[in-house]
Design a protein around this motif. Structure first.
Motif, PDB file in Angstrom:
ATOM      1  N   VAL A   1    -107.752 -35.158  52.836  1.00  0.00           N
ATOM      2  CA  VAL A   1    -107.069 -36.025  51.868  1.00  0.00           C
ATOM      3  C   VAL A   1    -105.971 -36.841  52.549  1.00  0.00           C
ATOM      4  O   VAL A   1    -105.739 -38.008  52.227  1.00  0.00           O
ATOM      5  CB  VAL A   1    -106.513 -35.178  50.691  1.00  0.00           C
TER       6      VAL A   1
ATOM      7  N   LEU B   1     -94.406 -39.194  54.566  1.00  0.00           N
ATOM      8  CA  LEU B   1     -95.464 -38.996  53.558  1.00  0.00           C
ATOM      9  C   LEU B   1     -96.444 -37.921  54.015  1.00  0.00           C
ATOM     10  O   LEU B   1     -96.839 -37.044  53.237  1.00  0.00           O
ATOM     11  CB  LEU B   1     -96.208 -40.318  53.294  1.00  0.00           C
ATOM     12  N   LYS B   2     -96.831 -37.982  55.290  1.00  0.00           N
ATOM     13  CA  LYS B   2     -97.784 -36.977  55.791  1.00  0.00           C
ATOM     14  C   LYS B   2     -97.213 -35.573  55.604  1.00  0.00           C
ATOM     15  O   LYS B   2     -97.896 -34.663  55.155  1.00  0.00           O
ATOM     16  CB  LYS B   2     -98.092 -37.177  57.287  1.00  0.00           C
TER      17      LYS B   2
ATOM     18  N   THR C   1    -100.540 -44.385  52.099  1.00  0.00           N
ATOM     19  CA  THR C   1    -100.623 -44.618  53.543  1.00  0.00           C
ATOM     20  C   THR C   1    -101.068 -46.042  53.842  1.00  0.00           C
ATOM     21  O   THR C   1    -100.578 -46.674  54.789  1.00  0.00           O
ATOM     22  CB  THR C   1    -101.601 -43.586  54.155  1.00  0.00           C
TER      23      THR C   1
ATOM     24  N   SER D   1    -107.158 -50.785  51.715  1.00  0.00           N
ATOM     25  CA  SER D   1    -107.521 -49.544  51.026  1.00  0.00           C
ATOM     26  C   SER D   1    -108.607 -48.815  51.796  1.00  0.00           C
ATOM     27  O   SER D   1    -109.659 -49.400  52.074  1.00  0.00           O
ATOM     28  CB  SER D   1    -108.023 -49.878  49.616  1.00  0.00           C
TER      29      SER D   1
ATOM     30  N   GLY E   1    -111.384 -48.308  49.243  1.00  0.00           N
ATOM     31  CA  GLY E   1    -111.840 -49.541  48.607  1.00  0.00           C
ATOM     32  C   GLY E   1    -111.987 -49.387  47.097  1.00  0.00           C
ATOM     33  O   GLY E   1    -112.539 -50.260  46.428  1.00  0.00           O
TER      34      GLY E   1
HETATM   35  O1  M6R Z   1    -108.048 -45.356  49.514  1.00  0.00           O
HETATM   36  P1  M6R Z   1    -106.682 -45.959  49.626  1.00  0.00           P
HETATM   37  O2  M6R Z   1    -106.320 -46.283  51.031  1.00  0.00           O
HETATM   38  O3  M6R Z   1    -106.502 -47.144  48.733  1.00  0.00           O
HETATM   39  O4  M6R Z   1    -105.707 -44.825  49.121  1.00  0.00           O
HETATM   40  C1  M6R Z   1    -104.344 -45.067  48.973  1.00  0.00           C
HETATM   41  C2  M6R Z   1    -103.564 -43.782  48.850  1.00  0.00           C
HETATM   42  O5  M6R Z   1    -103.981 -43.061  47.732  1.00  0.00           O
HETATM   43  C3  M6R Z   1    -103.721 -42.917  50.099  1.00  0.00           C
HETATM   44  O6  M6R Z   1    -103.338 -43.601  51.247  1.00  0.00           O
HETATM   45  C4  M6R Z   1    -102.874 -41.634  49.973  1.00  0.00           C
HETATM   46  O7  M6R Z   1    -101.525 -41.967  50.014  1.00  0.00           O
HETATM   47  C5  M6R Z   1    -103.252 -40.650  51.086  1.00  0.00           C
HETATM   48  N1  M6R Z   1    -103.349 -39.331  50.555  1.00  0.00           N
HETATM   49  C6  M6R Z   1    -102.308 -40.647  52.226  1.00  0.00           C
HETATM   50  O8  M6R Z   1    -102.563 -39.688  53.183  1.00  0.00           O
END
Ligand code: M6R
Length: 610
Positions: free
Chosen positions: A399, A486-487, A303, A348, A351
């Motif tokens: 999540v 994706l969602k 995301t 991120s 992070g």
């Molecule tokens: O913590 P981050 O933003 O770096 O995580 C990146 C992806 O793992 C995160 O956006 C994942 O795609 C989510 N589950 C989306 O809803």
């Protein structure tokens, strides 16, 4: 976002405070603390990390007393550490705070010049110093808090305890939530209902600009000018499970509806509506460094990658700097041509995502400047970056990322406006207009969520057994189409694809038949006519077409089966609104299917593996 609790009554308060904090831990968990009056003085216990560390400290110290306050922290000013943990005790005054004090720099300078010894990096300690100075000047606690509040700008929910008046607490609220619970010979306060629910169901909700004195016999509420406020308590009949999620069925739904608040917190102190400008941002660059940026790389996963794609659009359109967006796991290890003069923006939520972290480190080692856009203060990516520009969404439990996505968009747009202005591509009038429009986002998001919720739930119900779903968009709506897909995939396990609408005729159109719902993002923007053409093509092939369009768009209404309307906004702001019905669509499909919405199979909230 932090959690605060308070108690004044006849019982030992340590277990009550800890229990309240446990119920508030979803609001923050990087440190926690209590301040309890033991009959002579205020004893403070603080511990870094999860609440269990504080529980251990309380278990060992066994603080006794029947008036106290507690806090669970989500860092905004100063990294997670014991010295930055709340409560902050100055003289006889202990303070816990949820919010952001905007004029903290000016206050810090003034208090330091007046001889105050400031121990922490927090804005909250400054509030404690202010109140203490009024107490030492002879004011009672209520008057001292009132006087201090007049000097604060920003958001706060505060609970204050003084060793000089241990039979009461003083609380105050502006833009951060505060609930007062009325018991039998005892009075409570907390950041939200769940913290107080085991103790009382009679609650009074403090409004912005109000404060209250809590004593065993109840609460007296006044406005900042001292006028008395009469407010009847409300009886709360929530079940414990409803309470944990503030009445929502899932954390994800709660977080979707938290977006207006998260946006407010993220924009606060950064947009300056009076000057019509973006304040200097915590991005590790000054105006001359902004002028020297040769190219921008945006690195992210999932995301956050979709937010980064939208960020590229903002940066190229407004700041006219060439920008490239990269999936972090693809960027690293392929010897990318990146180095001095390049600005790398690592996006991120956590992070901590390993691929993003390693990619950003590689870029930094090659001489690029790294800016982190993250939600978790003090996490690995902001720590290694040259600048950390945080979103203030608060902890995201579901999540599936929702509120962190829209606040990432906000930070990226602010960086783009700042760069554009400092590089001479946006004049003062254009900057002011953008700042004004951005400031309306919380309100526009709230309206969009309220007006589309039921309609989207109905549409989701109708299509919830579709095996494949397509999402189409152009320009800034393309990453939103990817995000919608994706969602839906991650929480409902339905096969979904997002496409640039112009790509349809190059292949994906072959997928379309009467069983395939196609969600088309066609807000009134520079791409509108062409996207509408794609919508008609899908309709001509018997797809079930759902248009996400600007309100009053009769042309889109005429060619779609369902129309979800968003308010009319400038092109840069459409992604903030079009994504909301897509989040709701994914949520309701998953809910109808009965999947584990908050913890979908095979996924983890933080991905620290390659
Ligand atoms: O913590 P981050 O933003 O770096 O995580 C990146 C992806 O793992 C995160 O956006 C994942 O795609 C989510 N589950 C989306 O809803």
């Amino acid at each position: 976002m932090c959690g605060i609790v308070g108690y004044v009554g006849g019982a030992e308060c340590a277990p009550i405070l800890l229990d309240g904090l446990r119920r508030l831990e979803y609001r923050g968990y990087d440190s926690a603390g209590t301040a309890i009056f033991d009959g002579q003085r205020i004893g403070v216990l603080r511990a870094v990390g999860k609440l269990r560390n504080l529980e251990k400290a309380v278990d060992e110290a066994k603080p006794a007393g029947t008036t106290g306050i507690g806090h669970t922290r989500w860092a905004t000013h100063g990294r997670p550490s014991e010295v930055n943990a709340h409560p902050h005790l100055v003289g006889d005054v202990a303070v816990v705070h949820n919010g952001i004090i905007e004029n903290h720099l000016a206050l810090r300078a003034r208090l330091s010049a007046a001889g105050a010894t400031i121990q922490s990096d927090t804005d909250t300690e400054l509030v404690a110093h202010l109140i203490d100075s009024h107490v030492r000047a002879g004011e009672g606690l209520e008057g001292a808090v009132r006087a201090a509040l007049r000097e604060l700008h920003g958001a706060y929910a505060l609970a204050v305890l003084s060793a000089r008046e241990p039979e009461r607490l003083v609380v105050a609220k502006n833009a951060s939530p505060l609930v007062i619970g009325l018991g039998d010979g005892e009075t409570y306060c907390g950041s939200d209902i769940p913290a107080l629910l085991p103790y009382t169901r009679d609650m009074v909700f403090l409004e912005d600009g109000e404060m209250a004195v809590l004593e065993r016999g109840g609460a007296r509420i006044t406005r900042l000018d001292g006028t008395l406020v009469e407010r009847e308590p409300r009886y709360i009949d929530w079940s414990p499970v409803m309470a944990e999620k503030a009445g929502f069925k899932h954390f994800m739904l709660k977080e979707i509806f938290e977006q207006p608040r998260a946006m407010e917190d993220t924009l606060r102190g950064r947009l300056d509506r009076e000057r019509g400008d973006i304040n200097e941002l915590e991005i590790g660059l000054d105006a001359s460094a902004a002028a020297a940026v040769r190219r921008v790389y945006l690195l992210a996963c999932g995301t956050s990658y979709h937010a980064a794609m939208t960020g590229r659009y903002f940066i190229e359109r407004l700041a006219r700097v060439p920008a490239t967006v990269e999936i972090a796991s693809e960027f690293r290890g392929r010897s990318p041509v990146v180095g001095e003069g390049d600005l790398v923006i690592a996006v991120s939520q956590s992070g901590e995502t390993l691929d993003t972290l390693v990619a950003a480190k590689e870029a930094k080692a090659n001489g690029a400047k790294v800016l982190a856009i993250a939600n978790v203060i003090g996490s690995a990516i902001p720590r290694m970056a040259d600048g950390a520009f945080y979103t203030h969404a608060g902890p995201e439990i579901g999540v599936a990322s929702t509120k962190c996505f829209t606040t990432q968009l906000a930070n990226l747009l602010m960086v783009a406006i700042w760069l554009a202005n400092r590089r001479g591509h946006l004049d003062a009038d254009a900057t002011r207009a953008l700042v004004e429009d951005m400031a309306r986002l919380p309100h526009l998001m709230r309206d969009t969520l309220m007006s589309t919720r039921q309609l989207v739930a109905n549409i989701a119900k109708r299509y919830n057994d579709a095996r494949d779903v397509l999402f189409l968009g152009r320009g800034p709506s393309f990453p939103i189409a990817l995000e919608g897909a994706l969602k839906l995939k991650e929480i409902s396990y339905v096969h979904a694809e997002g496409y640039a609408a112009g790509e349809m005729k190059h292949g994906p159109i072959a997928l379309i038949d009467a069983a395939v719902p196609v969600l088309v993002l066609c807000p009134k923007d520079a791409w509108y006519e062409r996207t509408l053409g794609n919508l008609e093509e899908a309709r001509a092939r018997e797809a079930q077409v759902i248009a996400i369009a600007t309100e009053g768009d009769e042309a889109a209404r005429n060619v779609s089966h369902d129309l979800v309307e968003i308010p009319s906004v400038r092109e840069e702001l459409t992604p903030f609104l079009t994504v909301l019905p897509l989040q709701l669509y994914a949520y309701y499909v998953a809910d109808f299917k009965g999947t584990d919405v908050d913890q979908p199979r095979n996924l983890a909230k933080t991905v620290t593996v390659e």
